[in-house]
Design a protein around this motif. Structure first.
Motif, mmCIF file in Angstrom:
data_model
loop_
_atom_site.group_PDB
_atom_site.id
_atom_site.type_symbol
_atom_site.label_atom_id
_atom_site.label_comp_id
_atom_site.label_asym_id
_atom_site.label_seq_id
_atom_site.Cartn_x
_atom_site.Cartn_y
_atom_site.Cartn_z
ATOM 1 N N VAL B 260 3.379 98.783 32.639
ATOM 2 C CA VAL B 260 3.104 99.394 31.509
ATOM 3 C C VAL B 260 3.684 100.563 32.023
ATOM 4 C CG1 VAL B 260 0.584 98.642 31.922
ATOM 5 C CG2 VAL B 260 1.185 100.178 33.488
ATOM 6 N N THR B 266 1.287 99.652 27.688
ATOM 7 C CA THR B 266 1.817 98.177 27.178
ATOM 8 C C THR B 266 2.869 98.411 26.092
ATOM 9 O OG1 THR B 266 0.976 97.253 26.050
ATOM 10 C CG2 THR B 266 -0.095 96.777 27.976
ATOM 11 N N THR B 278 -1.940 95.068 36.783
ATOM 12 C CA THR B 278 -0.938 95.120 35.914
ATOM 13 C C THR B 278 0.537 95.448 37.550
ATOM 14 O OG1 THR B 278 -1.689 97.272 36.564
ATOM 15 C CG2 THR B 278 -1.787 96.906 34.244
#
Ligand SMILES: Cc1cc2nc3c(=O)[nH]c(=O)nc-3n(C[C@H](O)[C@H](O)[C@H](O)COP(=O)(O)OP(=O)(O)OC[C@H]3O[C@@H](n4cnc5c(N)ncnc54)[C@H](O)[C@@H]3O)c2cc1C
Lengths: 146, 426
Positions: B260, B266, B278
């Motif tokens: 991210v 994303t 993440t």
């Protein structure tokens, strides 16, 4: 929302704020009983820091974006509708993640019974928090923010 | 059904952080929350406390009971998302239902890492990351006198603590040469080990489990060196890995975790991710890696939520940080900690303060006059002051020695800094 502001220039380090805080959060709210009869004794939620000639009193800043609330792993630390930060003792397990993230060091370990975090609750039953009301030299003042 | 503006997959810290942020900006738009766990949002770290009967289910609720109603959340609990159709902007549930979204948050967290060991299918082998795991294990405990916990990290040790509190004989098997090797240095590990040994927990380090033995039920484990430990319960707690399958299959960029940007976005438009699933930017190591801790999950969720609701917010990056107690003994670790004074080259400086008789230890790792990491063991009071110095990259050369002294306080900071932090005069 109101905030408590410490003024180190006029703090005399008398620790009356600690005493009145303790009394306000005791069962009896009586200074003599609170110190002599109540076992375990309640804890002050304000700390006087002192070194040489400098002293000031510090309690929870009730941050707008409180790191302790975001970090609390159980959900015990929360922002109340009146904007103050409160700790739900029922859900606190004493992992001290709040202590890990509080930039002021304003959260104490309450080792007495359940090992819970103890912090300034802004004296919900008082118009003016006990520490501010009883400071003899206005080294703790209440200001309005926003 | 009307299409919800926001769909959130997950029902834990990151998801709740997002909901609370969205509702600050957008009180009305529809939010649908989907989780394959059939429960009200609960505090995952409390599952070991539940196992030890230290908390009830009510005390585990991460947010109060009326949370979904108050925040106008449509919940789909106990339902698994099997597919994200990124182009069509919809998610598909196990039962075939499709839910369209305008903005999607993937907060699917982590799953236990299970090494290939022989005998995993025997009765008495568990992993331990969910409330269901805790309930299943608890149900099994009456049959257990001895347990082996595989993994001496935070989850493994919290488990060992809980099992010991249930009067079970526990052996922790750890591949590294000491426990909590990822977050503590040798001295602090030793102090923690001591607390466990006093509570009758055994450690075997430098070893892994090669095989779980028994017929239908677990009877013991065999270690790499051939040693055998008999037990009725084996819990695998080696670590968690990001649960990225959904994202990967949807064409979202994934390395070790979902990748991210600082807005928690994303690479696919309108799809955000936050939390253990993440990779976070590590503020100290300056690389991206999974840092699976709850405070970061919540904060990333918050940033994702704000951006989803149209308010730009950025996530500055994560500090690896933990505060944990074992049998009441508190330990805090932040950032870079396992550098020893002897190996402190490359411009690193290490300051330590040991009072082993009182079990108190503090260590500071510095570089370029900034704190890069610290450990507090035994007395963690006011540690957040140091955490903040790390985050704010404060030059500490003038007062660094005082930071390892007790008591720690804002008073050790120079006046101007203290006033800045306290926002006095502003
Ligand atoms: C025993 C234990 C102790 C811990 N102790 C600490 C601690 O002391 N301090 C600390 O900071 N952290 C601790 N952690 C880590 C902490 O729990 C996590 O960092 C945190 O829960 C991460 O939150 P998250 O929202 O990213 O994901 P998770 O909590 O992993 O939640 C993921 C959610 O996604 C849902 N989900 C996943 N896939 C799907 C799907 N396909 N469809 C529908 N739903 C799906 C799951 O049901 C779940 O609700 C501990 C963890 C464990 C297991």
């Amino acid at each position: 929302m109101k905030r408590i502001v410490p003024k180190e220039e006029v703090c005399i380090g008398c620790r009356l704020c600690e005493i009145y805080c303790l009394v306000e959060h005791s069962k009896s709210r009586d200074i003599i009983k609170a110190f002599l009869k109540e076992i375990p004794r309640s804890l002050p939620m304000v700390t006087v820091e002192e070194k040489e000639a400098t002293s000031f009193a510090l309690q929870c800043r009730h941050c707008e974006d409180a790191p302790c609330v975001a970090a609390c792993i159980t959900g015990a630390m929360y922002k109340a509708t009146n904007g103050t930060i409160q700790n739900d003792k029922e859900r606190c397990i004493g992992c001290w993640t709040c202590i890990l993230v509080c930039p002021y060091g304003a959260i104490e370990r309450d080792e007495r019974e359940k090992k819970i975090a103890s912090k300034c609750d802004f004296c919900p039953n008082l118009e003016t928090p006990a520490c501010v009301a009883n400071c003899p030299n206005e080294a703790l003042t209440l200001i309005k923010v926003k | 059904m009307k299409m919800p503006e926001y769909v959130i997959i997950g029902n834990s810290a990151a998801a709740i952080g997002a909901i609370e942020a969205i509702r600050k900006k957008d009180k009305e738009a529809g939010i649908t929350l989907i989780s394959d766990e059939p429960y009200h949002t609960y505090s995952r770290p409390l599952i070991t406390y539940f196992l030890a009967n230290k908390v009830t289910w009510q005390q585990m609720l991460y947010r109060p009971k009326g949370f979904y109603r108050q925040n106008k959340i449509e919940t789909k609990l106990g339902q698994k998302v099997t597919k994200i159709e990124a182009k069509k902007k919809e998610v598909v549930l196990e039962n075939g239902e499709k839910i369209s979204f305008n903005k999607l948050l993937i907060a699917t967290g982590g799953k236990p890492f299970i090494p290939p060991i022989k005998g995993l299918d025997k009765k008495g082998v568990f992993t331990f990351t969910t409330f269901d795991d805790a309930k299943k294990t608890q149900k099994f405990l009456p049959e257990v006198k001895k347990a082996v916990v595989l993994g001496g990290g935070l989850i493994g040790l919290k488990l060992a603590e809980a099992l010991a509190q249930k009067w079970i004989e526990v052996t922790v098997v750890e591949l590294a040469d000491r426990v909590l090797s990822l977050i503590l240095d040798e001295a602090a590990s030793q102090l923690v080990e001591l607390v466990f040994i006093e509570n009758k927990v055994k450690f075997i380090t430098g070893q892994s489990v090669k095989e779980i033995i028994g017929n239908e039920k677990v009877k013991g484990v065999i270690l790499d060196n051939g040693d055998k430990i008999s037990c009725e319960l084996v819990i695998i707690a080696i670590g968690v890995i990001p649960r990225t399958k959904l994202a990967q299959e949807a064409g979202i960029r994934v390395d070790r975790g979902i990748i991210v940007d600082e807005f928690q976005k994303t690479n696919v438009k309108d799809i955000y991710a936050a939390g253990d699933v993440t990779e976070a930017y590590d503020l100290i190591l300056k690389t991206h890696r999974p840092i699976p801790i709850l405070p970061n999950a919540y904060l990333q969720g918050q940033v994702a939520g704000l951006n989803m609701a149209g308010k730009s917010a950025t996530y500055p990056g994560s500090l690896s940080m933990n505060s944990v107690t074992f049998f009441g003994y508190p330990v805090i670790s932040v950032g870079l900690t396992s550098l020893t004074a002897e190996s402190s080259d490359n411009g690193f400086q290490v300051l330590t303060k040991k009072k082993f008789a009182q079990r108190i230890y503090r260590k500071l790792v510095l570089k370029d006059d900034c704190v890069q990491g610290f450990i507090s063991a035994g007395n963690v009071d006011r540690s957040g002051i140091i955490t903040n110095l790390i985050k704010e990259k404060v030059k500490v050369s003038k007062f660094k020695k005082k930071l390892i002294e007790e008591p720690l306080g804002l008073i050790v900071l120079p006046k101007n800094l203290r006033e800045k932090f306290l926002k006095l005069g502003s």
